[in-house]
Motif scaffolding. Structure first.
Motif, mmCIF file in Angstrom:
data_model
loop_
_atom_site.group_PDB
_atom_site.id
_atom_site.type_symbol
_atom_site.label_atom_id
_atom_site.label_comp_id
_atom_site.label_asym_id
_atom_site.label_seq_id
_atom_site.Cartn_x
_atom_site.Cartn_y
_atom_site.Cartn_z
ATOM 1 N N ASP A 112 0.808 -1.230 0.000
ATOM 2 C CA ASP A 112 0.000 0.000 0.000
ATOM 3 C C ASP A 112 0.840 1.279 0.000
ATOM 4 O O ASP A 112 0.534 2.240 0.712
ATOM 5 N N LYS A 113 1.879 1.284 -0.807
ATOM 6 C CA LYS A 113 2.752 2.442 -0.882
ATOM 7 C C LYS A 113 2.579 3.186 -2.209
ATOM 8 O O LYS A 113 2.072 2.644 -3.188
ATOM 9 N N THR A 114 3.023 4.434 -2.210
ATOM 10 C CA THR A 114 3.004 5.268 -3.406
ATOM 11 C C THR A 114 4.415 5.347 -3.979
ATOM 12 O O THR A 114 5.367 5.612 -3.242
ATOM 13 N N ILE A 115 4.503 5.098 -5.282
ATOM 14 C CA ILE A 115 5.808 5.061 -5.950
ATOM 15 C C ILE A 115 5.779 5.979 -7.162
ATOM 16 O O ILE A 115 4.833 5.943 -7.957
ATOM 17 N N ALA A 116 6.796 6.782 -7.307
ATOM 18 C CA ALA A 116 6.958 7.600 -8.511
ATOM 19 C C ALA A 116 8.160 7.074 -9.285
ATOM 20 O O ALA A 116 9.250 6.947 -8.735
ATOM 21 N N CYS A 117 7.938 6.734 -10.543
ATOM 22 C CA CYS A 117 9.003 6.272 -11.426
ATOM 23 C C CYS A 117 9.338 7.388 -12.402
ATOM 24 O O CYS A 117 8.441 7.871 -13.116
ATOM 25 N N ILE A 118 10.583 7.795 -12.439
ATOM 26 C CA ILE A 118 10.996 8.858 -13.353
ATOM 27 C C ILE A 118 11.351 8.238 -14.701
ATOM 28 O O ILE A 118 12.265 7.420 -14.800
ATOM 29 N N LEU A 119 10.600 8.621 -15.729
ATOM 30 C CA LEU A 119 10.900 8.198 -17.105
ATOM 31 C C LEU A 119 11.603 9.388 -17.758
ATOM 32 O O LEU A 119 10.971 10.374 -18.141
ATOM 33 N N THR A 120 12.903 9.272 -17.874
ATOM 34 C CA THR A 120 13.761 10.429 -18.129
ATOM 35 C C THR A 120 13.745 10.975 -19.549
ATOM 36 O O THR A 120 14.047 12.142 -19.772
ATOM 37 N N GLY A 121 13.406 10.112 -20.538
ATOM 38 C CA GLY A 121 13.480 10.575 -21.919
ATOM 39 C C GLY A 121 12.434 9.944 -22.816
ATOM 40 O O GLY A 121 11.889 8.869 -22.521
ATOM 41 N N ASN A 122 12.162 10.604 -23.917
ATOM 42 C CA ASN A 122 11.157 10.165 -24.881
ATOM 43 C C ASN A 122 11.675 9.034 -25.761
ATOM 44 O O ASN A 122 12.842 9.041 -26.175
ATOM 45 N N GLY A 123 10.808 8.087 -26.067
ATOM 46 C CA GLY A 123 11.191 6.958 -26.912
ATOM 47 C C GLY A 123 11.607 7.351 -28.317
ATOM 48 O O GLY A 123 12.366 6.616 -28.969
ATOM 49 N N LEU A 124 11.125 8.485 -28.794
ATOM 50 C CA LEU A 124 11.490 8.919 -30.142
ATOM 51 C C LEU A 124 12.961 9.329 -30.236
ATOM 52 O O LEU A 124 13.470 9.538 -31.339
ATOM 53 N N LYS A 125 13.625 9.416 -29.102
ATOM 54 C CA LYS A 125 15.067 9.672 -29.112
ATOM 55 C C LYS A 125 15.823 8.525 -29.777
ATOM 56 O O LYS A 125 16.892 8.727 -30.348
#
Length: 358
Positions: A316-329
């Motif tokens: 029951d925890k809150t998690i933030a995942c940082i997605l650092t860049g766009n796939g079109l890179k």
């Protein structure tokens, strides 16, 4: 989905009182920041943990397609204020694109050093089109950064890698946005680690706003490196780092010491994930949540999956995942990771229906 309301054109203006700026500072901006924080219910279900509130911070929606814009707007703003006429950086791709774009906006000359053959074409194209001078070297990122440091010490150019203190000041605004979106800090932050500046910056942001009374906690900072480029996990530099996740193909992180402090102080962790796990997570987040990130970004998802399987994530925890860049890179990686028969068929109904498999 929650999204920070954009009442200003720049994150530097919005969070000015928490940043090393004066009332006279002229801000250089491309409208960076204010990126969405998306609830990933399908991903949580697929990981067998519907109790978890997983959120994805879509940093690939910044102007040049990566989180680097948060720090670069700050670094270029201060470079202009201090009278610089040229900047320089070493890069695995995203830093060069961001430095070149903001330099163009500010009217500065920009030089970028890249490891030859190890930068995704989307990023290289950006750096070139924005008008920077691109120099590819026969060496890796770590060697490029050594050269940049030497040039910065002896020539009138400002270094805008994350060793520039203003870079991390700008990048910490991502933590502010997450707190604003959730109403508090998450319990865990999952983030890819390459040069280790971003995990350091997020920790600074979370710590500052916790001290300001804007959150009740500081999240456990969970950093994930690629197994072939995992110096912090191994406890020693990696001379020849190798991974499909080119953005984190770094063997001797510049912010290593700061990142270790962030992890230790928050009770977090540093771990490594294989290229196979990164590609699996890369495809999962696309097919389950409709989010196209670059491979390095998926290290945060792969690391979360590994941590769940190891029993390291409480209920029951809150998690933030940082997605650092766009796939079109890096579209080449997507096409290679998801094989489909793209041979043309006849332009008639029977052929098309057959190809559809119905």
């Amino acid at each position: 989905m929650t999204r920070v309301m954009q009442s200003e054109t720049s994150i530097l203006e919005r969070y000015r009182k928490f940043l090393p700026l004066t009332e006279k500072t002229k801000i250089i901006t491309l409208g960076e920041g204010f990126t969405p924080l998306v609830r990933a219910r399908n991903l949580a279900r697929a990981l067998g943990r519907e109790d978890l509130k997983i959120h994805l911070k879509l940093e690939g929606l910044n102007p040049t397609g990566s989180f680097k814009d948060r720090g670069m707007c700050m670094a270029i703003t201060r470079a202009v204020e201090e009278g610089s006429r040229a900047v320089i950086c070493a890069s695995t791709g995203n830093t060069s694109a961001s430095a070149a774009a903001f330099s163009a906006q500010a009217g500065l000359k920009c030089f970028v050093l890249l490891p030859a053959g190890n930068v995704a074409m989307g990023k290289l194209a950006q750096a070139i089109l924005y008008g920077s001078t691109v120099i590819q070297i026969n060496g890796n990122f770590d060697r490029a950064l050594e050269l940049v440091k030497e040039i910065g010490e002896n020539y009138p150019v400002t270094i805008v890698n994350s060793i520039n203190p203003y870079r991390l000041e700008g990048q910490k605004t991502g933590a502010f946005e997450i707190i604003e979106s959730l109403g508090d800090a998450p319990d865990y932050l999952a983030i890819p680690v390459g040069n280790a500046g971003n995990i350091t910056a997020y920790f600074r942001g979370f710590k500052l706003w916790h001290e300001e009374g804007k959150s009740t906690r500081i999240p456990k900072m969970c950093g994930f490196q690629a197994a072939g480029a995992a110096p912090m996990v191994l406890g020693r530099p990696v001379e020849n780092p190798e991974t499909i996740a080119t953005a984190i193909r770094i063997g001797n992180p510049a912010s290593w010491e700061f990142a270790n402090s962030a992890i230790d102080e928050s009770g977090g962790m540093i771990d490594a994930v294989t290229d196979e796990a990164i590609l699996e997570a890369y495809k999962m987040v696309a097919t389950l949540e409709g989010v196209f990130c670059e491979p390095a970004s998926a290290a945060s998802i792969a690391g979360l999956k590994k941590s769940i399987e190891a029993g390291r994530i409480a209920e029951d925890k809150t998690i933030a995942c940082i997605l650092t860049g766009n796939g079109l890179k890096d579209p080449k990686c997507a096409l290679e990771a998801c094989k489909q028969d793209l041979d043309p068929v006849e332009a008639d109904l029977k052929s098309v229906i057959k190809a559809m498999g119905i």
